[in-house]
Each structure stands twice: as structure tokens, then as C-alpha cells.
Design a protein around this motif. Structure first.
Motif, PDB file in Angstrom:
ATOM      1  N   SER A 387       0.856  -1.184   0.000  1.00 11.81           N
ATOM      2  CA  SER A 387       0.000   0.000   0.000  1.00 11.81           C
ATOM      3  C   SER A 387       0.891   1.232   0.000  1.00 11.81           C
ATOM      4  CB  SER A 387      -0.893   0.010   1.241  1.00 11.81           C
ATOM      5  OG  SER A 387      -0.099   0.201   2.409  1.00 11.81           O
ATOM      6  N   SER A 545      -8.505   8.536   2.855  1.00  7.57           N
ATOM      7  CA  SER A 545      -9.067   7.260   3.284  1.00  7.57           C
ATOM      8  C   SER A 545     -10.266   7.473   4.198  1.00  7.57           C
ATOM      9  CB  SER A 545      -8.010   6.435   4.003  1.00  7.57           C
ATOM     10  OG  SER A 545      -6.946   6.136   3.153  1.00  7.57           O
ATOM     11  N   GLN A 557      -3.855  -4.472   1.541  1.00  4.11           N
ATOM     12  CA  GLN A 557      -2.779  -4.608   0.571  1.00  4.11           C
ATOM     13  C   GLN A 557      -3.359  -4.765  -0.832  1.00  4.11           C
ATOM     14  OE1 GLN A 557       0.372  -4.298   1.507  1.00  4.11           O
ATOM     15  NE2 GLN A 557      -0.395  -3.983   3.569  1.00  4.11           N
ATOM     16  N   PRO A 558      -2.716  -4.149  -1.833  1.00  5.44           N
ATOM     17  CA  PRO A 558      -3.167  -4.320  -3.214  1.00  5.44           C
ATOM     18  C   PRO A 558      -3.000  -5.769  -3.647  1.00  5.44           C
ATOM     19  CG  PRO A 558      -1.042  -3.189  -3.131  1.00  5.44           C
ATOM     20  CD  PRO A 558      -1.549  -3.268  -1.726  1.00  5.44           C
ATOM     21  N   LEU A 567       0.510   2.162  -7.211  1.00  7.44           N
ATOM     22  CA  LEU A 567       0.680   2.710  -5.866  1.00  7.44           C
ATOM     23  C   LEU A 567       2.149   3.015  -5.575  1.00  7.44           C
ATOM     24  CD1 LEU A 567      -1.795   0.508  -3.782  1.00  7.44           C
ATOM     25  CD2 LEU A 567      -2.128   2.815  -4.688  1.00  7.44           C
TER      26      LEU A 567
END
Length: 601
Positions: A387, A545, A557-558, A567
Motif C-alpha cells: 500500500s 481514506s 494490501q493491493p 501505488l
């Protein structure tokens, strides 16, 4: 021989194709039937020292012309689907070539492997003293060393000791470095059945560079019995100085110019004992020179300096003496030449060890595995996407890893292993996680790392006797009942000279700078650094956010490589923005580095 997993290699650069290391790499690839295309461009003459001393304008104009030609050829090769290589290999001297080739390879998305045989800065500035350490040239060389390593997909070097030193020098992860021993060409260097010469011949051959310590050999010759013949074969930078020492001391030395490899092998076969290197510099302590491998291949008795590299890898196959000590060298030569049994043991042992570890059949797979790993034909260590906030935090963690250079690591509460896949590349790694859902993901991700171990559970899964160079715990303090008790339990696994890295949020007022120092003192740790991360950029991420995402999604987490790369790009300016605030209290969290108080174990 069947081909290894099909790879094609473009060997590209301004390298000297006659140089032993470059011939070796080509020989090893061909021995494994790797498809190799060679593109060589002449920038350096045979006398690189003279090239370095040339006028700057002359060197620059020549470089522009040569590198322009190289770029055109490289693009033509990599953009043509039929000719596109699996990997580009940049041989020694790789650094300047790798900066140019590396940028092109990034653009055309072809992996680049470099042979970082020497550090340019160390060689030109520290070893050969050609330019001052404060000169512009020295700064350029240091930058070229670092940038070439950063642009490379994987990096080759000739000993693990060099790999460790160069990784630290260039601020790159040790996992990026692979060892391919120098070895020896069996077409020239084989045992020869010859009638022993009546003379006792002590042979040294080399290129007269400082790390070889030839002046110590000259001084040792004065302490040898008169019937011993000491021969020096070769030429190079230091030969005029060595000749002057010989004449001044009236040393009993026989001098010979450089010879062909066929003639060199003949000289080795006639020698009673062969000499390695005896320099006292840092570089000398890390290398195993070509001559040692060649003499081992021929089954000859060898005397060389006692260095970490020699000690760790050659066992009892050679005789060692303290570096830079003519008396010890002379004593070692006499003791060996008066002991025929010992000489025969060394000859047999040297040849046996060479065949076991350093023959082409043993080294070639090391090179091919590195090329396959870089090209994607073999498994590589894959880092999990981070992230944006984790990118900001890991920037400081990575900085600490470069400083500490740990060989063994324990990470507590690893979550799904986003940091673990980066930290595990530094050494023997153990990670623990007690959340069942996260544990399964983390275990799968760490399974690709041969030196990593995962245990499901908490700190109780680590045995009391297990200690580490580095213990890590990221955002774990907020999840324990007693932070002092938890920290003390972690510190129990830090070895005597080990360190701790942990992170925590600034949202909890207990974890301001003063509170963190107090906590460290309670656990008998002392501060190395306490830096905030996420200044400005992290605050922006938190604000966005909070407005656009639910709280529990902020640090998810991506799960896509594409999103992860996006990111990573977004995080780049934010990492730059947080740097001016490292010595303030402005940020969204802390990264803390501490070490055991000396004598606290």
C-alpha cells in the motif's frame, strides 16, 4: 548436452573479449548450450590505467560515439521479436556500460545481468591510487558503481565476500547478488606429468597491481636460501616500482614479461611452488585470484595470504601466511620446499578441491541459474505489492537494513507477509503470525524463499535459545496488553550485537518520542534512530481514506501487480516529501531502530 531451459543472451558492452573473466562467462554459457550473441564495442584500450588518465574531453567524445552506436544496436536487437534476448549480460568492466544499457533495458523491458567483477571506485581510488578520493572522478566512479547495481536485475561477482561488501557499498539487497567463481580454463590448465626440475623454483605471475603485494615477495626472496629461484612473470602498473625495489635491494629475482596462456601453463608445471597474493588491503581479503584457481587446476602446491575468502573456501588445499609479512612468507616457502610429502599432499588436495567446487562443470550451473532467474525462466523471489502507507514506512525500514546488514532475522506478527517478502531476502528468516487467515497467505508467499521459515503462532513459537541479528515487529505494540512485557519478550531473541526494528502509530500518545525512549530503556535497549514516516503524504492518505473509504480498508494490501505498481509510483513523491521531517515529530507513525545495551545479554 541438453540445453538448459531455453534462454538467449545478448552479451553487450565495451568489454575486452580477451580478458579472462569475460572469456570464462562466454565459455560457461556455451558449455551449457546457451544461445549467446556478442555485441562488443571498443572504448577501452589494453591499458585502462592510461585511458583513465586521458584528457576528459577526448574520453567524453569517444564515449558518446561508442555508446550511441551501442544504443542503436541494442534497440535493434531487443525490439525485434525474432532477435529479442531473454536477458542482456553486461560483462566486466560493467559499470558505465550498465548505466546506459540498463536504461535501455528498462524501456524495452528486458532484464539485465551485470558482472560486477570489481568496484570502479575501490580499484581506481583505493587500490591503485590513480585519483584522489575527493576528486570529481572518484565521485563519478562511486555513482556509477551504485547506479549500475540498482539498474541491474541480478548481479554477478566472484566471491560471497565481494557480494556482501558490494551490496553494502551500493545499497542493494544481498539477494540481488550471485557468486560465479573465477575458476580456470581446462583447455590450458591441467595436471602435467613432467620430470621434476632439480631446481627449487618459486613462481609468481600477475598483472602488477597493488593487491598482489609483489613487493613483499621481493623482500621475502632476500630471506631464502641462495639455491632457490624466485621468478616473477607479467607486466602492469606497478612493474617499474617493483623493478626499482629489486635493484635497490639487489634481490635475487628473475623477471619475465607476460607470456601466452600456453607458455604460462608450462611455467606453472615447472614450478616447485606457486604464489598467490599478499596485499594487505580490503580488496585482497575478499578475493580468490585467478592464479590460485589455475594452479589448483594444475595440481600445484600454493602459498598465499591468509584471508577470509581463502580461509572460508579453500580449506587446507593451500598453505597460508599472514598478508604483508615477508619473513612469514619466506618461512612458509622454506618449510614447504623442504617437505616433499607436504608438497604432494597439497598438490593432490588442490586438484581434488578444484574438481569438487571450481571446475567449469560446477560453476556453469551457477551462471545459468542466475541468467534463468533474471529472465523469468527460473523461480525468482517475488515481492508482494505494498500500500502507499507501507511504501512510506518501508523506505525507513530499508534504510535500516542497509545499515545493519543482518544475516539472521526474526519478524513477529508478519500479517500476510508484505514486508516479509522483502526482509527475507537479507538472510536466514523466521516469521511468526497467529492470525489463521493471514498465516495461510504469509506461508504461501514465503514458500518461494529458500532461506525463509514460517511458524503459525506468536512469539512462543520461537525457542528460547534462538537469537537473531535482527528482530522486527511492525505495528504490533498496539495489539498487546503490556507493551513493556511484549518488548522484553522480543528482545530476548536479539543476539549480543543484534538490533530491533519496530514501527508504531503516532495516534497513541504513549508512543511519542519520549515515550518510545522510555519503553526502550525498560527493555534494556538503546536508541539507534527514531524517525517519523508519512509526513504530508501519509497525512493526505489518511484524510482521503477517512473521507472515501471505510476505516478497515485503509491499509488493505493491493492484490494486483498493476495496482501495486501504480501505488508504488504514487508513493515516490511522498517518500521524498517525508525526508525533511525525519528529525521532527511530524508523521503518521514511527520507525524505531534500537540495539542491545552493551553487556546486557
Amino acid at each position: 548436452m541438453a540445453k538448459d531451459k531455453a534462454i538467449s543472451v545478448l552479451m553487450c558492452g565495451t568489454f575486452d573479449p580477451r580478458f579472462g573473466r569475460n572469456r570464462q562467462l562466454l565459455r560457461l554459457m556455451k558449455s551449457r548450450n546457451v544461445n549467446v550473441t556478442v555485441k562488443n564495442y571498443s572504448l577501452w584500450s589494453s591499458n585502462k590505467v592510461a585511458d583513465v588518465r586521458q584528457g576528459k574531453v577526448q574520453r567524453a567524445l569517444r564515449a558518446i560515439a561508442v555508446y550511441g552506436q551501442m544504443i542503436v544496436a541494442l534497440l535493434g536487437q531487443t525490439l525485434n521479436p525474432r532477435r529479442r534476448p531473454s536477458v542482456v549480460l553486461v560483462p566486466h568492466p560493467c559499470q558505465f556500460d550498465a548505466v546506459v544499457v540498463g536504461v535501455v533495458c528498462r524501456i524495452v523491458r528486458v532484464p539485465m545481468v551485470i558482472d560486477y567483477f570489481v568496484s570502479l571506485h575501490e580499484t581506481v581510488v583505493d587500490d591503485r591510487n590513480i585519483v584522489s578520493s575527493t576528486s570529481l572522478t572518484a565521485k563519478v566512479l562511486r555513482s556509477a558503481d551504485a547506479l549500475s547495481a540498482k539498474l541491474a536485475t541480478l548481479i554477478l561477482t566472484d566471491t560471497p565476500e565481494d557480494a556482501e561488501a558490494f551490496a553494502k557499498e551500493t545499497s542493494t539487497a544481498p539477494s540481488k547478488w550471485r557468486t560465479v567463481w573465477v575458476g580456470a580454463d581446462s583447455d590450458f590448465y591441467q595436471p602435467v606429468s613432467a620430470t621434476p626440475a632439480p631446481e627449487k623454483v618459486v613462481l609468481f605471475y600477475g598483472t602488477y597491481i597493488p593487491l598482489q603485494g609483489i613487493d613483499f615477495i621481493v623482500r621475502a626472496s632476500l630471506l631464502l636460501p641462495k639455491e632457490y629461484q624466485v621468478r616473477l612473470v607479467g607486466d602492469g602498473q606497478e612493474r617499474p616500482r617493483i623493478e626499482k625495489i629489486i635493484h635497490e635491494l639487489n634481490a635475487p629475482i628473475e623477471l619475465f614479461d607476460s607470456v601466452s596462456e600456453e607458455k604460462l601453463a608450462e611455467n606453472i608445471s615447472q614450478a616447485s611452488v606457486c604464489l598467490g597474493i599478499f596485499g594487505t588491503g580490503a580488496k585482497s581479503s575478499r578475493v580468490i585470484p585467478n592464479k590460485v584457481f589455475q594452479c589448483m587446476a594444475m595440481g600445484k602446491a600454493i602459498i598465499t595470504a591468509d584471508t577470509p575468502a581463502i580461509r572460508h573456501h579453500l580449506e587446507d588445499a593451500v598453505v597460508t601466511v599472514p598478508a604483508g609479512n615477508p619473513q612469514a612468507l619466506a618461512n612458509g616457502i622454506v618449510a614447504l620446499l623442504e617437505d616433499v610429502v607436504k608438497i604432494r599432499e597439497l598438490e593432490t588436495g588442490a586438484r581434488k578441491l578444484f574438481l569438487e567446487k571450481f571446475d567449469d562443470n560446477k560453476i556453469a550451473p551457477l551462471l545459468v541459474e542466475a541468467l534463468q532467474a533474471a529472465s523469468g525462466k527460473a523461480s525468482v523471489l517475488k515481492e508482494v505489492p505494498l500500500s502507499v502507507m507501507d511504501h512510506l514506512r518501508f523506505a525507513l525500514v530499508h534504510r535500516a537494513l542497509l545499515l545493519l546488514q543482518p544475516k539472521s532475522i526474526l519478524e513477529i506478527g508478519i500479517g500476510q507477509g508484505s514486508f516479509s517478502t522483502r526482509i527475507a531476502q537479507w538472510g536466514q528468516y523466521l516469521g511468526v503470525e497467529n492470525n489463521p487467515a493471514d498465516a495461510g497467505v504469509a506461508a504461501a508467499r514465503l514458500s518461494h524463499f529458500p532461506d525463509a521459515e514460517f511458524r503459525k503462532g506468536g512469539i512462543e513459537q520461537v525457542q528460547p535459545y534462538e537469537t537473531f541479528d535482527l528482530v522486527c515487529a511492525f505495528d504490533a505494540l498496539e495489539n498487546v496488553e503490556s507493551d513493556v512485557t511484549a518488548l522484553r519478550s522480543w528482545v530476548e531473541h536479539v543476539n549480543e550485537y543484534g538490533s530491533l526494528i519496530m514501527s508504531t502509530s503516532t495516534r497513541n500518545t504513549r508512543y511519542e518520542r519520549k515515550g518510545i525512549k522510555k519503553l526502550l530503556a525498560a527493555a534494556e535497549m538503546e536508541e539507534v534512530s527514531i524517525h517519523p514516516y508519512g509526513a504530508i503524504g501519509g497525512h493526505a492518505v489518511e484524510w482521503v481514506s477517512s473521507k472515501l473509504l471505510s476505516r478497515h480498508l485503509r491499509f488493505v494490501q493491493p492484490n494486483s501487480v498493476l495496482i501495486g505498481k501504480l501505488l508504488a509510483v504514487v508513493a515516490v513523491p511522498m517518500k521524498l516529501l517525508q525526508r525533511p521531517f525525519l528529525h521532527t515529530s511530524v508523521g503518521v507513525g514511527w520507525v524505531v531502530v534500537a540495539r542491545r545495551k552493551r553487556g546486557a545479554l
